[in-house]
Design an enzyme around this catalytic site. Structure first.
Site, PDB file in Angstrom:
ATOM      1  N   ASN A  28      65.517  12.906  92.100  1.00 31.21           N
ATOM      2  CA  ASN A  28      66.058  11.711  91.453  1.00 31.21           C
ATOM      3  C   ASN A  28      67.459  11.389  91.431  1.00 31.21           C
ATOM      4  O   ASN A  28      68.075  12.032  92.545  1.00 31.21           O
ATOM      5  CB  ASN A  28      65.703  12.047  89.905  1.00 31.21           C
ATOM      6  CG  ASN A  28      66.333  13.104  89.297  1.00 31.21           C
ATOM      7  OD1 ASN A  28      67.781  13.107  89.505  1.00 31.21           O
ATOM      8  ND2 ASN A  28      65.743  14.385  88.902  1.00 31.21           N
ATOM      9  N   ASP A  82      60.000  16.123  86.042  1.00 27.31           N
ATOM     10  CA  ASP A  82      58.780  16.529  85.216  1.00 27.31           C
ATOM     11  C   ASP A  82      57.474  16.917  85.819  1.00 27.31           C
ATOM     12  O   ASP A  82      56.848  17.852  85.230  1.00 27.31           O
ATOM     13  CB  ASP A  82      58.387  15.302  84.382  1.00 27.31           C
ATOM     14  CG  ASP A  82      59.414  14.927  83.322  1.00 27.31           C
ATOM     15  OD1 ASP A  82      60.101  16.040  82.750  1.00 27.31           O
ATOM     16  OD2 ASP A  82      59.984  13.608  83.296  1.00 27.31           O
ATOM     17  N   LYS A 132      54.567  19.459 108.061  1.00 24.11           N
ATOM     18  CA  LYS A 132      54.888  18.119 108.034  1.00 24.11           C
ATOM     19  C   LYS A 132      53.751  17.406 107.939  1.00 24.11           C
ATOM     20  O   LYS A 132      53.015  17.558 108.719  1.00 24.11           O
ATOM     21  CB  LYS A 132      55.865  17.724 108.880  1.00 24.11           C
ATOM     22  CG  LYS A 132      56.477  16.204 108.668  1.00 24.11           C
ATOM     23  CD  LYS A 132      57.448  15.787 109.487  1.00 24.11           C
ATOM     24  CE  LYS A 132      57.546  14.288 109.291  1.00 24.11           C
ATOM     25  NZ  LYS A 132      58.523  13.631 110.487  1.00 24.11           N
ATOM     26  N   PRO A 161      57.765  23.168  83.782  1.00 23.43           N
ATOM     27  CA  PRO A 161      58.156  23.881  82.486  1.00 23.43           C
ATOM     28  C   PRO A 161      59.248  22.858  81.817  1.00 23.43           C
ATOM     29  O   PRO A 161      60.085  22.604  82.741  1.00 23.43           O
ATOM     30  CB  PRO A 161      58.653  25.380  82.599  1.00 23.43           C
ATOM     31  CG  PRO A 161      58.818  25.379  84.142  1.00 23.43           C
ATOM     32  CD  PRO A 161      58.309  24.271  84.911  1.00 23.43           C
ATOM     33  N   ASP A 162      59.385  22.599  80.516  1.00 28.50           N
ATOM     34  CA  ASP A 162      60.328  22.073  79.918  1.00 28.50           C
ATOM     35  C   ASP A 162      61.525  23.134  79.698  1.00 28.50           C
ATOM     36  O   ASP A 162      61.236  24.153  78.900  1.00 28.50           O
ATOM     37  CB  ASP A 162      60.050  21.534  78.571  1.00 28.50           C
ATOM     38  CG  ASP A 162      61.330  20.503  78.405  1.00 28.50           C
ATOM     39  OD1 ASP A 162      62.647  20.940  78.007  1.00 28.50           O
ATOM     40  OD2 ASP A 162      60.981  19.146  78.004  1.00 28.50           O
ATOM     41  N   ILE A 163      62.646  23.191  80.530  1.00 28.97           N
ATOM     42  CA  ILE A 163      63.650  24.344  80.306  1.00 28.97           C
ATOM     43  C   ILE A 163      64.204  24.038  78.998  1.00 28.97           C
ATOM     44  O   ILE A 163      64.293  25.463  78.348  1.00 28.97           O
ATOM     45  CB  ILE A 163      64.673  24.201  81.562  1.00 28.97           C
ATOM     46  CG1 ILE A 163      63.954  24.030  82.822  1.00 28.97           C
ATOM     47  CG2 ILE A 163      65.762  25.073  81.463  1.00 28.97           C
ATOM     48  CD1 ILE A 163      64.901  23.631  83.870  1.00 28.97           C
ATOM     49  N   PHE A 215      70.499  16.300  77.147  1.00 31.95           N
ATOM     50  CA  PHE A 215      71.078  15.260  77.741  1.00 31.95           C
ATOM     51  C   PHE A 215      69.750  14.134  78.170  1.00 31.95           C
ATOM     52  O   PHE A 215      68.787  14.787  78.400  1.00 31.95           O
ATOM     53  CB  PHE A 215      71.778  15.307  78.884  1.00 31.95           C
ATOM     54  CG  PHE A 215      73.192  15.421  78.780  1.00 31.95           C
ATOM     55  CD1 PHE A 215      73.829  16.698  78.242  1.00 31.95           C
ATOM     56  CD2 PHE A 215      74.145  14.484  79.132  1.00 31.95           C
ATOM     57  CE1 PHE A 215      75.171  16.808  78.081  1.00 31.95           C
ATOM     58  CE2 PHE A 215      75.697  14.355  78.911  1.00 31.95           C
ATOM     59  CZ  PHE A 215      75.986  15.687  78.362  1.00 31.95           C
ATOM     60  N   LYS A 246      63.295  12.601  71.074  1.00 28.85           N
ATOM     61  CA  LYS A 246      63.389  13.370  72.416  1.00 28.85           C
ATOM     62  C   LYS A 246      64.190  14.829  71.552  1.00 28.85           C
ATOM     63  O   LYS A 246      63.702  15.682  71.863  1.00 28.85           O
ATOM     64  CB  LYS A 246      64.123  13.049  73.513  1.00 28.85           C
ATOM     65  CG  LYS A 246      64.038  13.785  74.614  1.00 28.85           C
ATOM     66  CD  LYS A 246      64.534  13.027  75.996  1.00 28.85           C
ATOM     67  CE  LYS A 246      63.474  12.214  76.541  1.00 28.85           C
ATOM     68  NZ  LYS A 246      63.771  11.713  77.864  1.00 28.85           N
ATOM     69  N   LYS A 274      62.206  18.267  71.205  1.00 29.75           N
ATOM     70  CA  LYS A 274      62.744  19.507  72.022  1.00 29.75           C
ATOM     71  C   LYS A 274      63.252  20.272  71.099  1.00 29.75           C
ATOM     72  O   LYS A 274      63.651  21.644  71.319  1.00 29.75           O
ATOM     73  CB  LYS A 274      63.588  19.075  73.026  1.00 29.75           C
ATOM     74  CG  LYS A 274      62.905  18.168  74.080  1.00 29.75           C
ATOM     75  CD  LYS A 274      63.622  18.255  75.322  1.00 29.75           C
ATOM     76  CE  LYS A 274      62.859  17.078  76.438  1.00 29.75           C
ATOM     77  NZ  LYS A 274      62.880  17.438  77.801  1.00 29.75           N
TER      78      LYS A 274
HETATM   79  O1  C5P Z   1      64.013  14.437  81.346  1.00 31.82           O
HETATM   80  P1  C5P Z   1      64.079  14.409  79.786  1.00 31.82           P
HETATM   81  O2  C5P Z   1      64.539  13.014  79.544  1.00 31.82           O
HETATM   82  O3  C5P Z   1      63.126  14.790  78.959  1.00 31.82           O
HETATM   83  O4  C5P Z   1      65.469  15.228  79.707  1.00 31.82           O
HETATM   84  C1  C5P Z   1      65.926  15.434  78.351  1.00 31.82           C
HETATM   85  C2  C5P Z   1      66.680  16.955  78.208  1.00 31.82           C
HETATM   86  O5  C5P Z   1      65.832  17.830  78.844  1.00 31.82           O
HETATM   87  C3  C5P Z   1      67.766  17.080  79.237  1.00 31.82           C
HETATM   88  O6  C5P Z   1      68.744  18.074  78.674  1.00 31.82           O
HETATM   89  C4  C5P Z   1      67.092  17.950  80.481  1.00 31.82           C
HETATM   90  O7  C5P Z   1      67.913  18.610  81.310  1.00 31.82           O
HETATM   91  C5  C5P Z   1      66.162  18.581  79.801  1.00 31.82           C
HETATM   92  N1  C5P Z   1      64.921  19.048  80.439  1.00 31.82           N
HETATM   93  C6  C5P Z   1      64.405  20.212  80.724  1.00 31.82           C
HETATM   94  N2  C5P Z   1      63.472  20.483  81.717  1.00 31.82           N
HETATM   95  C7  C5P Z   1      62.440  19.428  81.971  1.00 31.82           C
HETATM   96  C8  C5P Z   1      62.777  18.200  81.460  1.00 31.82           C
HETATM   97  C9  C5P Z   1      64.180  17.885  81.049  1.00 31.82           C
HETATM   98  O8  C5P Z   1      65.318  21.092  80.499  1.00 31.82           O
HETATM   99  N3  C5P Z   1      61.517  19.732  82.591  1.00 31.82           N
END
Ligand code: C5P
Length: 409
Positions: A217, A286, A296, A314-316, A332, A346, A350
């Site tokens: 991205n 995501d 390739k 995974p959502d960190i 962020f 959001k 989260k």
């Molecule tokens: O992508 P998104 O808008 O959900 O990101 C919001 C926050 O979540 C950011 O702080 C981003 O670093 C975090 N995030 C994450 N893991 C993901 C997607 C987003 O930690 N897979």
């Protein structure tokens, strides 16, 4: 934006006396002067007789934009008290390079030329940047003198280790001008994060499709790196987990490079139990493909387009926030529209106490940013500012929301 070079205005209003003593590292002070003036500081150069053998006062005058002083008996000072006049009103005296001899003089309070007299007569902090041969640095007398100076409250910056002008290798070489500059900025920064451990993610992630292609991205990493730098300057112990970006590591920051979201997750989850604050600035992908091609993927005439099946990463941030005893979590969010609605949604989803939202397309790759802070009890918009200045504001905002470390939970 280079997060480690001088930022315009960063030292605005600061007045520094830059004292130069004899040493080959004098040539580096030309660059240091340029960095300091670019950042808005006024720089009054004072040179010892020996320093003028290495670089001319004319060069230093041109770079600092002010007359250079070398003699106690300079007729330009009407009351003949250059040692008093030059240091009054200064925010700090910085001796760079600081020679073996000058450190010895300072440690013993000698005052036999303009610069040493000025140091004894000053009423502001003193910073010394040693530069000498490794044997001279390791000499017991030098080490005694440096210990004495530290005991007297003098700040020592460096020295560095590595190849020396004399051809030898070891401790004693002067810090590079950028590192001296960073240390001076740090010296003035308020230490609101002293004793705190911060874990910060920055940049994009890269999710491979095959050995040469992938999905990423537009995150440049600038905001995360600016925050890491500001947090370090505020006294924090900073661990930066960075996706693929071509940015210089902020001085004093520990950096761990990763490529994919899974690698970023693993790095963060290893370090998070030890962190007081987690700031997720990275734009984490995501999804990733469920199967990365081993070779390739070829474009063959007449064949169907490749198709990919995606699985969720995974959502960190949410994972850190869900830990039993989580650090203070800051997210962020870059939204393309309706920031007000998406930002708060959001943050709540989260389960983080603070989410910093911006409009992505107005931010990506730029050197400035405009954000809104979302919290359970409301929102606070901050004015558009350079990312480094904004990072300092955000560090102060985060610091004042942290629990008092003296209260054990
Ligand atoms: O992508 P998104 O808008 O959900 O990101 C919001 C926050 O979540 C950011 O702080 C981003 O670093 C975090 N995030 C994450 N893991 C993901 C997607 C987003 O930690 N897979």
């Amino acid at each position: 934006m280079n997060t480690s070079a001088a930022n315009p205005g960063e030292l605005a209003g600061r007045h520094l006396v830059l004292g130069m003593t004899g040493g080959i590292a004098c040539y580096k002070i030309a660059e240091l002067t340029r960095l300091l003036t670019k950042a808005g500081a006024t720089v009054q150069v004072v040179m010892t007789e020996a320093a003028t053998q290495f670089i001319t006062p004319v060069t230093m005058q041109a770079l600092s934009g002010r007359p250079v002083y070398t003699s106690q008996w300079d007729g330009r000072v009407p009351n003949n008290m250059a040692h008093i006049d030059l240091s009054r009103g200064a925010d700090a005296v910085v001796i760079a390079p600081a020679s073996t001899d000058f450190l010895a003089k300072l440690a013993h309070g000698f005052a036999d030329d303009l610069l040493s007299t000025l140091c004894v007569a000053r009423d502001c902090p003193l910073l010394v940047v040693p530069a000498m041969n490794r044997q001279m640095w390791n000499h017991p007398a030098t080490q005694r003198n440096v210990a004495q100076l530290r005991a007297d409250g003098v700040e020592t910056l460096g020295p560095d280790s590595g190849p020396q002008a004399c051809g030898e290798v070891g401790d004693g070489r002067m810090l590079e001008p950028e590192a001296v500059y960073e240390s001076i900025v740090s010296f003035f920064a308020s230490k609101v994060l002293a004793g705190r451990k911060l874990l910060i993610t920055a940049g994009p992630t890269f999710e491979p499709l095959d050995p040469v292609r992938g999905i990423t991205n537009r995150s440049s990493g600038k905001m995360g790196f600016a925050l890491a730098r500001a947090a370090q300057q505020a006294g924090g112990d900073v661990h930066l987990v960075a996706g693929p970006v071509a940015l210089q590591t902020p001085w004093g920051v520990y950096r761990e490079d990763v490529q994919t979201a899974q690698q970023m997750y693993d790095a963060v989850m290893r370090a998070a139990p030890d962190a007081d604050v987690f700031i997720g600035v990275a734009a984490v992908a995501d999804w990733r493909v469920d199967h990365v091609a081993g070779h390739k993927i070829k474009k063959t005439a007449g064949q169907r387009m490749p198709t990919f099946t995606f699985v969720e990463n995974p959502d960190i941030l949410a994972s850190v926030a869900a830990m039993p005893n989580p650090p203070f979590c800051v997210g962020f969010a870059a939204e393309s529209d309706d920031l007000e609605v998406h930002g708060e949604e959001k943050r709540a989803r989260k389960k983080v106490p603070l989410l910093i939202g911006n409009l992505g397309p107005l931010t990506f790759g730029r050197d400035d940013n405009e954000v809104v802070l979302f919290e359970a009890d409301g929102r606070t918009p901050l004015p558009r500012a350079a990312k480094q200045a904004l990072a300092q504001t955000l560090v102060a905002e985060i610091a004042r929301r942290l629990p008092d470390p003296s209260i054990i939970s």
